[in-house]
Design a protein around this motif. Structure first.
Motif, PDB file in Angstrom:
ATOM      1  N   ALA A   1      -6.261 -22.314   4.034  1.00 51.73           N
ATOM      2  CA  ALA A   1      -5.650 -23.602   4.366  1.00 51.73           C
ATOM      3  C   ALA A   1      -6.627 -24.784   4.353  1.00 51.73           C
TER       4      ALA A   1
ATOM      5  N   GLY B   1      -1.015 -21.479   2.601  1.00 53.66           N
ATOM      6  CA  GLY B   1      -1.562 -22.000   3.849  1.00 53.66           C
ATOM      7  C   GLY B   1      -1.249 -21.085   5.018  1.00 53.66           C
TER       8      GLY B   1
ATOM      9  N   ASP C   1      -0.044 -24.560  -2.029  1.00 60.47           N
ATOM     10  CA  ASP C   1       0.128 -24.845  -0.604  1.00 60.47           C
ATOM     11  C   ASP C   1       0.885 -23.735   0.115  1.00 60.47           C
TER      12      ASP C   1
ATOM     13  N   THR D   1       0.960 -24.680   7.289  1.00 64.64           N
ATOM     14  CA  THR D   1       0.005 -25.757   7.561  1.00 64.64           C
ATOM     15  C   THR D   1      -1.157 -25.677   6.578  1.00 64.64           C
ATOM     16  N   VAL D   2      -1.518 -26.811   5.978  1.00 63.62           N
ATOM     17  CA  VAL D   2      -2.662 -26.879   5.072  1.00 63.62           C
ATOM     18  C   VAL D   2      -3.485 -28.115   5.404  1.00 63.62           C
TER      19      VAL D   2
ATOM     20  N   HIS E   1      -4.354 -28.965   0.208  1.00 61.02           N
ATOM     21  CA  HIS E   1      -3.853 -30.228   0.750  1.00 61.02           C
ATOM     22  C   HIS E   1      -2.478 -30.555   0.188  1.00 61.02           C
TER      23      HIS E   1
ATOM     24  N   GLY F   1      -3.888 -17.189   5.343  1.00 58.68           N
ATOM     25  CA  GLY F   1      -3.971 -18.629   5.163  1.00 58.68           C
ATOM     26  C   GLY F   1      -4.987 -19.290   6.056  1.00 58.68           C
TER      27      GLY F   1
END
Length: 214
Positions: free
Chosen positions: A77, A62, A59, A134-135, A81, A73
């Motif tokens: 991304a 991301g 992660d 952010t992912v 999750h 990313g």
């Protein structure tokens, strides 16, 4: 004496053949779309299993807002999750909306996906708080929603219009996801994913031949 006429095909027979060809093309497209989206979601599950089993934190790759290194990313991304619960929440709408988005062919689907990923990713990178990572595939989910609905408006094919109206009626409630709410959920990814889907539908719309004026 028997009459014999060659080279003439009954209109009903010709129309029936055309309908059969269209039905066959649609069935083949649906099968290909289903397979493609299933492979896509299965790949996301495989990545999440790897992230869970191995001593690595995927992660971290991301979208890291406002960081030049975080730009890579944008393309990673959507396949990452924050746990199986996050992936599970995205999987069903991704399967349904992705399938509908892919009905018009592999090339168009891949081009739409790329546009959605770039627009959504850049929107997240520019508008999220610095250093936030952010992912998730939510941007793709909202993007496919926007793409399928807008495709009916831009292409004006009867089938696409019907599908777009059905999707709008079934998933209208996800629109609220573009508004700021839970701090742990990227509304920016939702908003710019939706925008990316509409942009993709416009860019990839069916071009109509101009009718010359006399």
């Amino acid at each position: 004496m028997n009459d014999h006429v060659s080279g003439i095909t009954p209109t009903g027979s010709s129309s029936g053949e055309r309908l059969k060809r269209k039905a066959g093309t649609l069935a083949a497209g649906a099968a290909g779309a289903a397979m493609l989206v299933i492979v896509l979601v299965a790949g996301m599950w495989a990545i999440e299993v790897i992230d869970y089993v191995l001593p690595v934190n995927l992660d971290a790759y991301g979208i890291r807002s406002w960081s030049p290194d975080g730009l890579t990313g944008i393309f990673l991304a959507p396949f990452l999750h924050a746990g199986f619960g996050h992936l599970m929440a995205n999987s069903l709408p991704l399967l349904v909306l992705g399938f509908l988005a892919a009905l018009r062919g592999l090339g168009r689907f891949l081009a739409a996906s790329l546009i959605i990923i770039v627009v959504s990713g850049l929107g997240v990178w520019f508008t999220s708080s610095p250093a936030i990572v952010t992912v998730g595939a939510s941007g793709l989910v909202f993007g496919y929603f926007g793409f399928v609905v807008a495709r009916g408006l831009f292409d004006r094919r009867v089938l696409d219009i019907v599908i777009g109206l059905g999707v709008a009626a079934a998933y209208y409630s996800i629109i609220w996801g573009v508004l700021p709410g839970d701090p742990g959920i990227s509304w920016q990814g939702h908003l710019f994913g939706l925008a990316g889907g509409i942009v993709a539908a416009w860019v990839l719309r069916r071009r109509r031949q101009a009718v010359p004026a006399y």
